[in-house]
Design a protein around this motif. Structure first.
Motif, PDB file in Angstrom:
ATOM      1  N   HIS A   1      52.374  35.139  40.749  1.00  0.00           N
ATOM      2  CA  HIS A   1      51.251  36.008  40.422  1.00  0.00           C
ATOM      3  C   HIS A   1      51.289  36.366  38.935  1.00  0.00           C
ATOM      4  O   HIS A   1      52.329  36.751  38.405  1.00  0.00           O
ATOM      5  N   CYS A   2      50.159  36.190  38.300  1.00  0.00           N
ATOM      6  CA  CYS A   2      50.013  36.518  36.875  1.00  0.00           C
ATOM      7  C   CYS A   2      48.732  37.317  36.678  1.00  0.00           C
ATOM      8  O   CYS A   2      47.851  37.345  37.545  1.00  0.00           O
ATOM      9  N   LEU A   3      48.645  37.940  35.520  1.00  0.00           N
ATOM     10  CA  LEU A   3      47.436  38.687  35.183  1.00  0.00           C
ATOM     11  C   LEU A   3      46.442  37.775  34.499  1.00  0.00           C
ATOM     12  O   LEU A   3      46.803  36.959  33.639  1.00  0.00           O
ATOM     13  N   LEU A   4      45.186  37.904  34.863  1.00  0.00           N
ATOM     14  CA  LEU A   4      44.126  37.082  34.294  1.00  0.00           C
ATOM     15  C   LEU A   4      43.815  37.540  32.880  1.00  0.00           C
ATOM     16  O   LEU A   4      43.589  38.726  32.629  1.00  0.00           O
ATOM     17  N   ALA A   5      43.816  36.573  31.937  1.00  0.00           N
ATOM     18  CA  ALA A   5      43.620  36.921  30.527  1.00  0.00           C
ATOM     19  C   ALA A   5      42.164  37.233  30.199  1.00  0.00           C
ATOM     20  O   ALA A   5      41.891  38.003  29.267  1.00  0.00           O
ATOM     21  N   ALA A   6      41.225  36.638  30.923  1.00  0.00           N
ATOM     22  CA  ALA A   6      39.805  36.848  30.624  1.00  0.00           C
ATOM     23  C   ALA A   6      38.999  36.726  31.904  1.00  0.00           C
ATOM     24  O   ALA A   6      39.462  36.161  32.901  1.00  0.00           O
ATOM     25  N   ASP A   7      37.777  37.243  31.882  1.00  0.00           N
ATOM     26  CA  ASP A   7      36.885  37.111  33.038  1.00  0.00           C
ATOM     27  C   ASP A   7      36.668  35.635  33.359  1.00  0.00           C
ATOM     28  O   ASP A   7      36.702  34.769  32.474  1.00  0.00           O
ATOM     29  N   ALA A   8      36.427  35.336  34.641  1.00  0.00           N
ATOM     30  CA  ALA A   8      36.128  33.961  35.059  1.00  0.00           C
ATOM     31  C   ALA A   8      35.122  34.011  36.201  1.00  0.00           C
ATOM     32  O   ALA A   8      35.062  34.990  36.949  1.00  0.00           O
ATOM     33  N   SER A   9      34.358  32.930  36.325  1.00  0.00           N
ATOM     34  CA  SER A   9      33.374  32.846  37.406  1.00  0.00           C
ATOM     35  C   SER A   9      33.601  31.561  38.188  1.00  0.00           C
ATOM     36  O   SER A   9      34.254  30.630  37.718  1.00  0.00           O
TER      37      SER A   9
ATOM     38  N   ILE B   1      42.351  30.600  32.348  1.00  0.00           N
ATOM     39  CA  ILE B   1      41.725  29.533  33.130  1.00  0.00           C
ATOM     40  C   ILE B   1      40.950  28.616  32.191  1.00  0.00           C
ATOM     41  O   ILE B   1      40.189  29.070  31.327  1.00  0.00           O
ATOM     42  N   LEU B   2      41.135  27.298  32.377  1.00  0.00           N
ATOM     43  CA  LEU B   2      40.514  26.312  31.505  1.00  0.00           C
ATOM     44  C   LEU B   2      39.158  25.878  32.052  1.00  0.00           C
ATOM     45  O   LEU B   2      38.782  26.189  33.182  1.00  0.00           O
ATOM     46  N   ASP B   3      38.447  25.117  31.249  1.00  0.00           N
ATOM     47  CA  ASP B   3      37.122  24.611  31.612  1.00  0.00           C
ATOM     48  C   ASP B   3      37.206  23.772  32.883  1.00  0.00           C
ATOM     49  O   ASP B   3      38.153  22.991  33.050  1.00  0.00           O
ATOM     50  N   PRO B   4      36.216  23.866  33.786  1.00  0.00           N
ATOM     51  CA  PRO B   4      36.284  23.121  35.048  1.00  0.00           C
ATOM     52  C   PRO B   4      35.894  21.654  34.939  1.00  0.00           C
ATOM     53  O   PRO B   4      35.977  20.917  35.933  1.00  0.00           O
ATOM     54  N   GLY B   5      35.460  21.185  33.786  1.00  0.00           N
ATOM     55  CA  GLY B   5      34.956  19.822  33.663  1.00  0.00           C
ATOM     56  C   GLY B   5      35.916  18.758  34.199  1.00  0.00           C
ATOM     57  O   GLY B   5      37.098  18.764  33.883  1.00  0.00           O
TER      58      GLY B   5
ATOM     59  N   GLN C   1      33.344  36.035  41.057  1.00  0.00           N
ATOM     60  CA  GLN C   1      33.741  36.645  39.797  1.00  0.00           C
ATOM     61  C   GLN C   1      35.197  37.114  39.864  1.00  0.00           C
ATOM     62  O   GLN C   1      35.649  37.649  40.880  1.00  0.00           O
ATOM     63  N   LEU C   2      35.915  36.880  38.753  1.00  0.00           N
ATOM     64  CA  LEU C   2      37.269  37.384  38.589  1.00  0.00           C
ATOM     65  C   LEU C   2      37.306  38.198  37.299  1.00  0.00           C
ATOM     66  O   LEU C   2      36.733  37.777  36.288  1.00  0.00           O
ATOM     67  N   ALA C   3      37.956  39.332  37.330  1.00  0.00           N
ATOM     68  CA  ALA C   3      37.960  40.226  36.171  1.00  0.00           C
ATOM     69  C   ALA C   3      39.269  40.130  35.410  1.00  0.00           C
ATOM     70  O   ALA C   3      40.347  39.976  35.995  1.00  0.00           O
ATOM     71  N   ALA C   4      39.179  40.192  34.094  1.00  0.00           N
ATOM     72  CA  ALA C   4      40.369  40.200  33.246  1.00  0.00           C
ATOM     73  C   ALA C   4      41.292  41.333  33.669  1.00  0.00           C
ATOM     74  O   ALA C   4      40.847  42.438  33.989  1.00  0.00           O
ATOM     75  N   GLY C   5      42.597  41.043  33.693  1.00  0.00           N
ATOM     76  CA  GLY C   5      43.580  42.050  34.045  1.00  0.00           C
ATOM     77  C   GLY C   5      43.966  42.075  35.506  1.00  0.00           C
ATOM     78  O   GLY C   5      44.976  42.688  35.866  1.00  0.00           O
ATOM     79  N   GLN C   6      43.165  41.429  36.376  1.00  0.00           N
ATOM     80  CA  GLN C   6      43.533  41.446  37.784  1.00  0.00           C
ATOM     81  C   GLN C   6      44.638  40.421  38.063  1.00  0.00           C
ATOM     82  O   GLN C   6      44.783  39.423  37.359  1.00  0.00           O
ATOM     83  N   SER C   7      45.433  40.695  39.073  1.00  0.00           N
ATOM     84  CA  SER C   7      46.503  39.779  39.448  1.00  0.00           C
ATOM     85  C   SER C   7      45.917  38.599  40.209  1.00  0.00           C
ATOM     86  O   SER C   7      45.059  38.774  41.087  1.00  0.00           O
ATOM     87  N   ILE C   8      46.373  37.392  39.864  1.00  0.00           N
ATOM     88  CA  ILE C   8      45.838  36.189  40.484  1.00  0.00           C
ATOM     89  C   ILE C   8      46.979  35.253  40.826  1.00  0.00           C
ATOM     90  O   ILE C   8      47.993  35.193  40.131  1.00  0.00           O
ATOM     91  N   GLU C   9      46.819  34.539  41.920  1.00  0.00           N
ATOM     92  CA  GLU C   9      47.833  33.621  42.395  1.00  0.00           C
ATOM     93  C   GLU C   9      47.746  32.293  41.642  1.00  0.00           C
ATOM     94  O   GLU C   9      46.656  31.718  41.523  1.00  0.00           O
TER      95      GLU C   9
END
Length: 410
Positions: free
Chosen positions: A342-350, A370-374, A396-404
């Motif tokens: 588990h890490c903290l998300l550095a920036a918002d993601a969709s 998170i990198l570009d989905p291309g 939507q994922l918000a910056a600062g939230q814990s993500i697997e």
């Protein structure tokens, strides 16, 4: 037709189980570079005990404990030296009332029942030593304390008896287990035959040599071949043109030569989807899985081989293999499932709410970017060190939230 990631995984697991079950036994030398991480196909039993003979645990003196019962600091017992026993020498016979210098790993002389480390002798060091056949021993060694029976002696078979089970069928051969097999006298090991895979890339645009106008290098062949070989698979790569009849002819030839055929490309909705065209009339199943990237997926069960069909964009191809084939190979090879962190998300993601999105990511200082989905970004794929799964229903994922995150070493 659209299906979930979990449903497609289950379909492929059921499809490939008979393939794995059909693999017979291959005997490999215990020294083979191919042995590491292979799976034993039969129970293996020790030919020799471990250790194979009673030997010394220390550099010291082999004596009879009865000869030192009266030894004390103020009344040392001195014993004449016998021949020296070095590792690899045949067993000596200890004459009563003598001390035989013995090195670590050497056979305990017949008649000896204890070993005194050289540093515990009165002198603390060895005098001039003589091995059998190299002269006549002289001198003495003095001892200032008794030594109980069995001290610093490793009995034959104390680790494993001859005839005992070394590795049951289904054991993954890690380096330590290979050492146990070799130590028990086994020279050839029965392992499951390696899965034979034909990796077929399609597309007239692909080239392995000089590029013509409109062509690109074939990155999928070396990439997926390397991934499969990491999982004990024998891989041959074949580049096939965008011709349905030619593709079908090649597949028919390959059926009798391999256990599994993996195709890359030619399964989308375009006009020249050669894999879909050739296999649909042979019972091939093609559908869209609710993932991104790698939505188009397919498979077919032919008369003599199973076929898995992955999309052609390199990122989609690699993630398809990671999601659907590698977990089955890992289970077959007895490898543990990777564990998430588990890490903290550095920036918002969709993410598309109706798809399970698999995103590449980099982790720095406990934060995940998170990198570009291309699905065409091969270099971006190479610099990723983690995967992030964003399930269906999350947009939507918000910056600062814990993500697997899942380690990515591909």
């Amino acid at each position: 037709m659209t299906c979930t990631l979990e449903n497609h995984r289950a379909e492929l697991a059921s499809l490939l189980k008979p393939v794995f079950d059909s693999l017979g036994t291959q005997w490999l030398p215990v020294t083979s570079e191919q042995l590491c991480d292979r799976i034993t196909s039969e129970d293996t039993f020790a030919v020799l005990p471990i250790p194979s003979f009673t030997n010394s645990q220390m550099d010291g003196y082999a004596v009879r404990s009865a000869d030192l019962l009266s030894a004390a600091p103020d009344a040392p017992v001195s014993l004449p030296l016998g021949f020296t026993a070095a590792a690899g020498d045949p067993q000596l016979e200890l004459q009563p009332g003598t001390a035989s210098p013995v090195m670590t790993g050497a056979m305990i002389p017949a008649g000896a029942d204890t070993v005194i480390p050289v540093e515990e002798s009165a002198a603390g060091t060895f005098p001039e030593l003589v091995r059998c056949g190299h002269g006549t021993p002289s001198g003495q060694a003095a001892f200032t304390a008794p030594s109980p029976e069995g001290r610093f002696i490793r009995p034959a078979g104390v680790d494993l008896a001859a005839g005992a089970l070394v590795a049951p069928a289904g054991t993954r051969l890690a380096p330590a287990m290979i050492a146990a097999l070799a130590s028990s006298g086994l020279t050839e090991i029965p392992v499951r035959r390696a899965l034979k895979v034909a990796l077929c890339t399609t597309g007239d645009e692909l080239s392995n040599g000089q590029l013509a106008e409109g062509q690109i290098p074939d990155a999928n062949s070396p990439m997926l071949a390397a991934l499969l070989r990491r999982h004990q698979v024998e891989v041959r790569t074949i580049q096939l043109p965008d011709d349905a009849q030619g593709f079908a002819t090649a597949i028919d030839r390959l059926q009798a030569e391999v256990d599994l055929i993996v195709t890359v490309g030619g399964i989308s909705a375009g006009a020249y989807e050669v894999v879909r065209q050739a296999l649909a009339e042979r019972g091939g199943n093609f559908h869209h899985v609710a993932i991104q990237p790698g939505g188009p997926q397919g498979y077919a069960q032919l008369e003599d081989a199973t076929v898995l069909c992955f999309p052609g964009n390199p990122v989609s191809a690699l993630l398809s293999a990671e999601l659907f084939l590698v977990p089955l190979l890992r289970e077959f090879n007895g490898l543990p499932e990777p564990r998430p962190e588990h890490c903290l998300l550095a920036a918002d993601a969709s993410s598309p709410e109706h798809k399970h999105q698999v995103r590449r990511a980099v982790i720095r200082d406990g934060q995940v970017t998170i990198l570009d989905p291309g699905s065409h970004l091969v270099h971006d794929l190479a610099r990723a060190d983690a995967l992030v799964h964003i399930p269906v229903g999350v947009s939507q994922l918000a910056a600062g939230q814990s993500i697997e995150t899942w380690s990515m070493n591909v």
